[in-house]
Design a protein around this motif. Structure first.
Motif, PDB file in Angstrom:
ATOM      1  N   GLN A  37       0.840  -1.183   0.000  1.00  0.00           N
ATOM      2  CA  GLN A  37       0.000   0.000   0.000  1.00  0.00           C
ATOM      3  C   GLN A  37       0.881   1.240   0.000  1.00  0.00           C
ATOM      4  O   GLN A  37       1.978   1.234   0.549  1.00  0.00           O
ATOM      5  CB  GLN A  37      -0.917  -0.019   1.220  1.00  0.00           C
ATOM      6  CG  GLN A  37      -1.947  -1.128   1.202  1.00  0.00           C
ATOM      7  CD  GLN A  37      -2.840  -1.085   2.423  1.00  0.00           C
ATOM      8  OE1 GLN A  37      -2.543  -0.398   3.397  1.00  0.00           O
ATOM      9  NE2 GLN A  37      -3.939  -1.818   2.382  1.00  0.00           N
ATOM     10  N   ASP A  78       1.133   5.624   0.451  1.00  0.00           N
ATOM     11  CA  ASP A  78       0.543   6.831   1.025  1.00  0.00           C
ATOM     12  C   ASP A  78       0.247   7.771  -0.146  1.00  0.00           C
ATOM     13  O   ASP A  78       1.150   8.338  -0.748  1.00  0.00           O
ATOM     14  CB  ASP A  78       1.530   7.467   2.000  1.00  0.00           C
ATOM     15  CG  ASP A  78       0.916   8.640   2.762  1.00  0.00           C
ATOM     16  OD1 ASP A  78      -0.020   9.278   2.230  1.00  0.00           O
ATOM     17  OD2 ASP A  78       1.390   8.929   3.871  1.00  0.00           O
ATOM     18  N   THR A  79      -1.022   7.914  -0.471  1.00  0.00           N
ATOM     19  CA  THR A  79      -1.409   8.680  -1.652  1.00  0.00           C
ATOM     20  C   THR A  79      -1.173  10.179  -1.507  1.00  0.00           C
ATOM     21  O   THR A  79      -1.324  10.919  -2.471  1.00  0.00           O
ATOM     22  CB  THR A  79      -2.890   8.421  -1.994  1.00  0.00           C
ATOM     23  OG1 THR A  79      -3.703   8.708  -0.849  1.00  0.00           O
ATOM     24  CG2 THR A  79      -3.090   6.973  -2.405  1.00  0.00           C
ATOM     25  N   THR A  80      -0.819  10.624  -0.306  1.00  0.00           N
ATOM     26  CA  THR A  80      -0.432  12.029  -0.164  1.00  0.00           C
ATOM     27  C   THR A  80       1.016  12.248  -0.613  1.00  0.00           C
ATOM     28  O   THR A  80       1.446  13.382  -0.799  1.00  0.00           O
ATOM     29  CB  THR A  80      -0.596  12.508   1.285  1.00  0.00           C
ATOM     30  OG1 THR A  80       0.284  11.764   2.130  1.00  0.00           O
ATOM     31  CG2 THR A  80      -2.029  12.327   1.740  1.00  0.00           C
ATOM     32  N   TYR A  81       1.780  11.142  -0.779  1.00  0.00           N
ATOM     33  CA  TYR A  81       3.163  11.214  -1.225  1.00  0.00           C
ATOM     34  C   TYR A  81       3.357  10.689  -2.649  1.00  0.00           C
ATOM     35  O   TYR A  81       4.211  11.185  -3.387  1.00  0.00           O
ATOM     36  CB  TYR A  81       4.077  10.409  -0.288  1.00  0.00           C
ATOM     37  CG  TYR A  81       4.441  11.133   0.976  1.00  0.00           C
ATOM     38  CD1 TYR A  81       5.659  11.785   1.102  1.00  0.00           C
ATOM     39  CD2 TYR A  81       3.565  11.159   2.062  1.00  0.00           C
ATOM     40  CE1 TYR A  81       5.997  12.457   2.274  1.00  0.00           C
ATOM     41  CE2 TYR A  81       3.895  11.824   3.236  1.00  0.00           C
ATOM     42  CZ  TYR A  81       5.123  12.468   3.326  1.00  0.00           C
ATOM     43  OH  TYR A  81       5.457  13.130   4.479  1.00  0.00           O
ATOM     44  N   LYS A 126       6.195   3.056   1.266  1.00  0.00           N
ATOM     45  CA  LYS A 126       4.868   3.652   1.213  1.00  0.00           C
ATOM     46  C   LYS A 126       4.912   5.139   0.837  1.00  0.00           C
ATOM     47  O   LYS A 126       3.929   5.677   0.330  1.00  0.00           O
ATOM     48  CB  LYS A 126       4.156   3.485   2.558  1.00  0.00           C
ATOM     49  CG  LYS A 126       3.809   2.036   2.895  1.00  0.00           C
ATOM     50  CD  LYS A 126       3.033   1.940   4.198  1.00  0.00           C
ATOM     51  CE  LYS A 126       2.680   0.490   4.503  1.00  0.00           C
ATOM     52  NZ  LYS A 126       1.899   0.373   5.764  1.00  0.00           N
ATOM     53  N   LYS A 127       6.054   5.796   1.111  1.00  0.00           N
ATOM     54  CA  LYS A 127       6.148   7.229   0.849  1.00  0.00           C
ATOM     55  C   LYS A 127       7.192   7.577  -0.221  1.00  0.00           C
ATOM     56  O   LYS A 127       7.106   8.647  -0.831  1.00  0.00           O
ATOM     57  CB  LYS A 127       6.477   7.979   2.136  1.00  0.00           C
ATOM     58  CG  LYS A 127       5.381   7.907   3.189  1.00  0.00           C
ATOM     59  CD  LYS A 127       5.741   8.728   4.416  1.00  0.00           C
ATOM     60  CE  LYS A 127       4.616   8.693   5.446  1.00  0.00           C
ATOM     61  NZ  LYS A 127       4.942   9.495   6.647  1.00  0.00           N
TER      62      LYS A 127
END
Length: 316
Positions: A20, A22-25, A153-154
């Motif tokens: 998964q 982090d969709t903010t990154y 993730k990031k």
């Protein structure tokens, strides 16, 4: 047959190691298919130091013009390159080469494969003058290198080197892995190491490092990573435990920069894997190999079926 199965597993690895994000990154591009054109220069060079005198043996290999295809913003990347032979400098002799490299940037793992055979090298001074040809010199290297990306993730290697997704915020990650290499260097008389005109070396080891991508703004980015390590080596695999094991330092930097829009991207990348193949205390000499790839790419993204409107008409 085993080699094809091994390559098949490498291409499937990212599917079994999905993570998964982090969709903010990190944000993948919406389009499933991309075509890229590129100018690339694959290379291998050798540096030999004897009693403080350093010689750098370079191939006379031009850039390639190529075309690649990526599907589903992932790892399937088939490409064909055409050598720009008119860019060769005739004064630097002829180089025959077979250079097959895979640089697979997965979410959690990155994998590099090197299958390289070069015949014909030259040396020159700092001003690219006083050229000396070594047409009998042959360098072969077969290697595999892999690392685990901790902050997967990031931080995205794909965003930096494949440009099939975007790094929205600056982020970095520690890296841990290692590699295995077999090297063979030979010549009629121009290469001398330990009183011989040939060198064989098998080595493996571990490495660690750090990678970071700067999200400069919405369009521009710059990325850099560096790993250092130590390899244990000898002339042949069967010699482990029977002869003295040598320890060699390794260094593997990567840099990339680019510009992204939703439908196209422009990128520049450079990787350089440096390993040492032999030391000789009696002659105070060492041999190092530098291999990698420099590439400038233009990427065009579009829907996998651009001639079909996915928006179905509403039923009455």
């Amino acid at each position: 047959m085993r080699s094809y199965f091994f390559l098949f597993l490498i291409f499937l690895l990212p599917y079994f190691c999905k993570a998964q994000i982090d969709t903010t990154y990190i944000k993948p591009f919406q389009d499933e298919l991309s075509i890229r054109t590129y100018l690339a220069m694959k290379f291998i060079s050798m540096e030999q130091a004897v009693d403080g005198e350093i010689k750098q043996f370079m191939p006379n290999a031009p850039m390639n013009l190529g075309l690649g295809v990526s599907v589903n913003n992932t790892i399937i990347n088939l490409s064909y390159g055409y050598g720009l032979n008119f860019m060769k400098d005739k004064e630097k002799g002829k180089t025959k080469s077979l250079d097959f490299q895979i640089h697979n940037y997965g979410r959690k793992f990155i994998i590099d494969l090197f299958i390289q055979k070069y015949h014909g090298f030259y040396t020159a001074d700092d001003n690219d003058k006083n050229i000396v040809l070594y047409p009998d010199l042959t360098i072969q290297q077969y290697g595999a290198f892999g690392q685990y990306v901790f902050n997967n993730k990031k931080f995205s290697y794909k965003a930096a080197f494949n440009q099939n997704e975007r790094q929205l915020k600056s982020a970095g990650s520690f890296l841990l892995g290692g590699g295995v290499y077999f090297t063979k260097i030979s010549s009629d008389s121009s290469f001398v190491h330990k009183t011989r005109n040939s060198l064989r070396n098998f080595q493996f080891g571990v490495s660690g490092g750090y990678a970071y991508t700067w999200a400069i703004n919405k369009r521009w980015f710059a990325s850099g990573s560096a790993t250092v390590g130590a390899n244990f080596g000898t002339e042949r695999i069967n010699d482990f435990g029977k002869q003295k094991i040598e320890i060699y330092p390794t260094f593997f930097p990567r840099i990339a920069t680019g510009y992204n829009k939703e439908k196209w991207s422009l990128g520049l990348s450079y990787i350089n894997n440096l390993i040492f193949s032999s030391f000789s205390e009696s002659t105070n000499s060492n041999v190092g190999l530098s291999s990698g790839n420099f590439q400038i790419a233009y990427i065009w993204r579009f829907d996998s079926n651009p001639f079909w409107d996915k928006k179905k008409p509403k039923s009455d």
